[in-house]
Design an enzyme around this catalytic site. Sequence first.
Site, PDB file in Angstrom:
ATOM      1  N   ARG A  59       1.110  -1.223  -0.067  1.00 15.31           N
ATOM      2  CA  ARG A  59      -0.072   0.023  -0.039  1.00 15.31           C
ATOM      3  C   ARG A  59       1.046   1.264   0.054  1.00 15.31           C
ATOM      4  O   ARG A  59       0.458   2.282  -0.726  1.00 15.31           O
ATOM      5  CB  ARG A  59      -0.924  -0.043   1.237  1.00 15.31           C
ATOM      6  N   HIS A  63       0.629   4.195  -2.706  1.00 20.09           N
ATOM      7  CA  HIS A  63       0.609   5.606  -2.433  1.00 20.09           C
ATOM      8  C   HIS A  63       1.504   6.625  -2.796  1.00 20.09           C
ATOM      9  O   HIS A  63       1.421   7.642  -3.143  1.00 20.09           O
ATOM     10  CB  HIS A  63       0.311   5.769  -0.889  1.00 20.09           C
ATOM     11  N   ASN A  91      -3.743   9.013   4.932  1.00 16.08           N
ATOM     12  CA  ASN A  91      -2.502   8.086   5.475  1.00 16.08           C
ATOM     13  C   ASN A  91      -2.882   7.121   6.620  1.00 16.08           C
ATOM     14  O   ASN A  91      -2.183   6.299   6.648  1.00 16.08           O
ATOM     15  CB  ASN A  91      -1.569   9.053   6.035  1.00 16.08           C
ATOM     16  N   HIS A 191      -6.303  -5.952  -2.674  1.00 11.18           N
ATOM     17  CA  HIS A 191      -6.902  -6.005  -1.448  1.00 11.18           C
ATOM     18  C   HIS A 191      -7.133  -7.281  -1.111  1.00 11.18           C
ATOM     19  O   HIS A 191      -7.947  -7.720  -0.137  1.00 11.18           O
ATOM     20  CB  HIS A 191      -8.495  -5.234  -1.770  1.00 11.18           C
TER      21      HIS A 191
HETATM   22  C1  HEM Z   1      -8.634   1.402  -6.494  1.00  8.33           C
HETATM   23  C2  HEM Z   1      -8.640   2.299  -5.608  1.00  8.33           C
HETATM   24  C3  HEM Z   1      -8.069   1.937  -4.024  1.00  8.33           C
HETATM   25  C4  HEM Z   1      -9.003   2.482  -3.132  1.00  8.33           C
HETATM   26  C5  HEM Z   1     -10.163   3.381  -2.978  1.00  8.33           C
HETATM   27  C6  HEM Z   1      -8.386   2.010  -1.911  1.00  8.33           C
HETATM   28  C7  HEM Z   1      -8.457   2.339  -0.535  1.00  8.33           C
HETATM   29  C8  HEM Z   1      -7.906   1.385   0.521  1.00  8.33           C
HETATM   30  C9  HEM Z   1      -8.424   1.767   1.818  1.00  8.33           C
HETATM   31  C10 HEM Z   1      -9.399   2.679   2.212  1.00  8.33           C
HETATM   32  C11 HEM Z   1      -7.839   0.942   2.575  1.00  8.33           C
HETATM   33  C12 HEM Z   1      -7.898   0.614   4.123  1.00  8.33           C
HETATM   34  C13 HEM Z   1      -7.225   1.612   4.793  1.00  8.33           C
HETATM   35  C14 HEM Z   1      -7.085   1.316   6.332  1.00  8.33           C
HETATM   36  O1  HEM Z   1      -8.449   1.250   6.909  1.00  8.33           O
HETATM   37  O2  HEM Z   1      -6.332   1.389   7.156  1.00  8.33           O
HETATM   38  C15 HEM Z   1      -6.683   0.060   1.721  1.00  8.33           C
HETATM   39  C16 HEM Z   1      -5.882  -0.707   2.198  1.00  8.33           C
HETATM   40  C17 HEM Z   1      -5.089  -1.566   1.191  1.00  8.33           C
HETATM   41  N1  HEM Z   1      -4.849  -1.047  -0.100  1.00  8.33           N
HETATM   42 FE1  HEM Z   1      -6.008  -0.007  -1.218  1.00  8.33          FE
HETATM   43  N2  HEM Z   1      -7.214   1.147  -2.264  1.00  8.33           N
HETATM   44  C18 HEM Z   1      -7.011   1.041  -3.785  1.00  8.33           C
HETATM   45  C19 HEM Z   1      -6.166   0.547  -4.680  1.00  8.33           C
HETATM   46  C20 HEM Z   1      -5.131  -0.127  -4.188  1.00  8.33           C
HETATM   47  C21 HEM Z   1      -4.106  -0.608  -4.927  1.00  8.33           C
HETATM   48  C22 HEM Z   1      -3.538  -0.189  -6.396  1.00  8.33           C
HETATM   49  C23 HEM Z   1      -3.043  -1.191  -4.045  1.00  8.33           C
HETATM   50  C24 HEM Z   1      -1.656  -1.901  -4.306  1.00  8.33           C
HETATM   51  C25 HEM Z   1      -1.477  -2.110  -5.608  1.00  8.33           C
HETATM   52  C26 HEM Z   1      -3.941  -1.344  -2.941  1.00  8.33           C
HETATM   53  C27 HEM Z   1      -3.302  -1.941  -1.790  1.00  8.33           C
HETATM   54  C28 HEM Z   1      -3.813  -2.050  -0.567  1.00  8.33           C
HETATM   55  C29 HEM Z   1      -3.368  -2.691   0.661  1.00  8.33           C
HETATM   56  C30 HEM Z   1      -2.312  -3.880   0.405  1.00  8.33           C
HETATM   57  C31 HEM Z   1      -4.283  -2.454   1.778  1.00  8.33           C
HETATM   58  C32 HEM Z   1      -3.778  -2.984   3.143  1.00  8.33           C
HETATM   59  C33 HEM Z   1      -3.179  -2.165   4.405  1.00  8.33           C
HETATM   60  C34 HEM Z   1      -3.088  -2.637   5.425  1.00  8.33           C
HETATM   61  O3  HEM Z   1      -3.282  -3.840   5.899  1.00  8.33           O
HETATM   62  O4  HEM Z   1      -2.662  -2.011   6.246  1.00  8.33           O
HETATM   63  N3  HEM Z   1      -5.079  -0.504  -2.751  1.00  8.33           N
HETATM   64  N4  HEM Z   1      -7.035   0.567   0.302  1.00  8.33           N
HETATM   65  C1  LIG Z   2      -1.223  10.448   9.778  1.00  9.42           C
HETATM   66  O1  LIG Z   2      -1.554  11.757   9.922  1.00  9.42           O
HETATM   67  C2  LIG Z   2      -1.558  12.290  11.143  1.00  9.42           C
HETATM   68  C3  LIG Z   2      -2.160  13.604  11.052  1.00  9.42           C
HETATM   69  O2  LIG Z   2      -2.978  14.312  10.127  1.00  9.42           O
HETATM   70  C4  LIG Z   2      -0.393  11.939  12.253  1.00  9.42           C
HETATM   71  O3  LIG Z   2      -0.817  12.280  13.312  1.00  9.42           O
HETATM   72  C5  LIG Z   2      -0.248  10.498  12.177  1.00  9.42           C
HETATM   73  O4  LIG Z   2       1.096  10.223  12.750  1.00  9.42           O
HETATM   74  C6  LIG Z   2      -0.036  10.145  10.449  1.00  9.42           C
HETATM   75  N1  LIG Z   2       0.220   8.376  10.195  1.00  9.42           N
HETATM   76  C7  LIG Z   2       1.205   8.143   9.904  1.00  9.42           C
HETATM   77  C8  LIG Z   2       1.135   6.560   9.884  1.00  9.42           C
HETATM   78  O5  LIG Z   2       2.145   8.961   9.436  1.00  9.42           O
END
Ligand code: HEM
Ligand SMILES: *[C@@H]1O[C@H](CO)[C@@H](O)[C@H](O)[C@H]1NC(C)=O
Length: 322
Positions: A59, A63, A91, A191
């Site tokens: 992720r 980003h 983030n 995902h």
């Molecule tokens: C298509 C648009 C995408 C959206 C709207 C999106 C949105 C999100 C969101 C909201 C999360 C959860 C974050 C959280 O709650 O901590 C997430 C997690 C994640 N995303 Fe996406 N994502 C997208 C595309 C991608 C792409 C292109 C990749 C990598 C190639 C990716 C890889 C991941 C991974 C691996 C996680 C899990 C992170 C974790 O376990 O901490 N995502 N994504």
């Molecule tokens: C995400 O942003 C907040 C402030 O907006 C900060 O306090 C936090 O440490 C940030 N998280 C990471 C993982 O950098």
Amino acid sequence: MRFFLVASMVVLCFIGISEGGSLRKNFYRTSCPQAEQIVKNITQQHVSSRPELPAKLLRLHFHDCFVRGCDGSVLLESTASNTAEKDAIPNLSLAGFDVIKNIKDAVEAKCPGTVSCADILALAARDAVSVQFNNEPKWEVLTGRRDGTVSKSSEALINIPSPFQNITQLKQIFASKNLTLHDLVVLSGAHTIGVGHCNLFSRRLFNFTGKGDQDPSLNPTYANFLKTKCQGLSDRTTTVEMDPNSSKKFDGNYYPILLQNKGLFTSDATLLTTKQSRNIVNELVSQNKFFTEFAQSMQRMGAIEVLSGSNGEIRRTCSVVN
Ligand code: HEM
Ligand SMILES: *[C@@H]1O[C@H](CO)[C@@H](O)[C@H](O)[C@H]1NC(C)=O
Ligand SMILES: *[C@@H]1O[C@H](CO)[C@@H](O)[C@H](O)[C@H]1NC(C)=O
Ligand SMILES: *[C@@H]1O[C@H](CO)[C@@H](O)[C@H](O)[C@H]1NC(C)=O
Ligand SMILES: *[C@@H]1O[C@H](CO)[C@@H](O)[C@H](O)[C@H]1NC(C)=O
Ligand SMILES: *[C@@H]1O[C@H](CO)[C@@H](O)[C@H](O)[C@H]1NC(C)=O
Ligand SMILES: *[C@@H]1O[C@H](CO)[C@@H](O)[C@H](O)[C@H]1NC(C)=O
């Protein structure tokens, strides 16, 4: 005529190189021959004690690439006068910075000022995911990226897709990175690993249209399961697996689950709402097909707006510009 053809082919070649083609296989072959092995070794060590790490690094790389290209800008810390990407709202749960730092320190000790943070992140994301495949790389990572010097939270807000967006909006963001609808559906398969926070989908459970209702496009059984996990609309701390019961396994499960209407976010579920995107989902139900396509789309994502030549810098510390 023949000369003209050859000459124009040479010119075309150079144009090809200037368009993101500046990346090479093993760019550090002579300048830092051990670089890729060091990244791999340290990544493996961390993954062995932190199985959630592949999701974090994958992720983080995503980003990075979506804001100002894959230039390590996501790794920069905010300063007194600038709020960096990593402190923007999307983030939430970004992690793995410590691992990148650990790798960078080891690489700097071997070859100071040579290997970019952007490349380290791209390689580490690949290597972390590959651990469960006996360290057999799941995609090729070309190298030669240079690091950017700018990181703005406002740009993360604009460029990082949101879990509340629909297919039209997602397509638009991907198109702005020269990625296709096909790339969008394929890369969403990332995902298959990782977790999501309740507040990013809880409206689908508790207040979809503002009337205390549930998203009709969400599988009701799955919705009930999610309601046992999330405390309510304002639960910002609980996380759930995005790929139920296999969130640490990088596999093709994302697509069959999506087809059961168990996509966690609106941004997942929306992939079923047009014929064209749904066709791609159906095609990717085959895990082998998904792996092949994912490898290709990751290369395209990893080449977004990369800095090369004398652009950017090789950062000495990934969290601050030189
Ligand atoms: C298509 C648009 C995408 C959206 C709207 C999106 C949105 C999100 C969101 C909201 C999360 C959860 C974050 C959280 O709650 O901590 C997430 C997690 C994640 N995303 Fe996406 N994502 C997208 C595309 C991608 C792409 C292109 C990749 C990598 C190639 C990716 C890889 C991941 C991974 C691996 C996680 C899990 C992170 C974790 O376990 O901490 N995502 N994504
Ligand atoms: C995400 O942003 C907040 C402030 O907006 C900060 O306090 C936090 O440490 C940030 N998280 C990471 C993982 O950098
Ligand atoms: C990587 O790890 C292997 C096995 O532990 C070791 O033999 C090798 O020297 C390490 N390579 C580098 C560059 O750290
Ligand atoms: C997607 O969302 C935008 C902004 O909310 C809206 O204008 C558009 O009608 C939506 N498109 C579809 C296909 O739902
Ligand atoms: C997309 O491609 C166009 C035309 O080749 C190029 O000018 C533009 O910089 C590219 N954009 C990105 C984000 O790679
Ligand atoms: C549900 O949404 C509506 C409209 O946005 C809002 O007025 C209401 O307060 C929400 N309900 C809860 C419990 O937050
Ligand atoms: C996960 O596995 C448990 C135990 O095998 C099962 O009861 C549950 O239904 C599964 N969850 C989902 C969301 O598929």
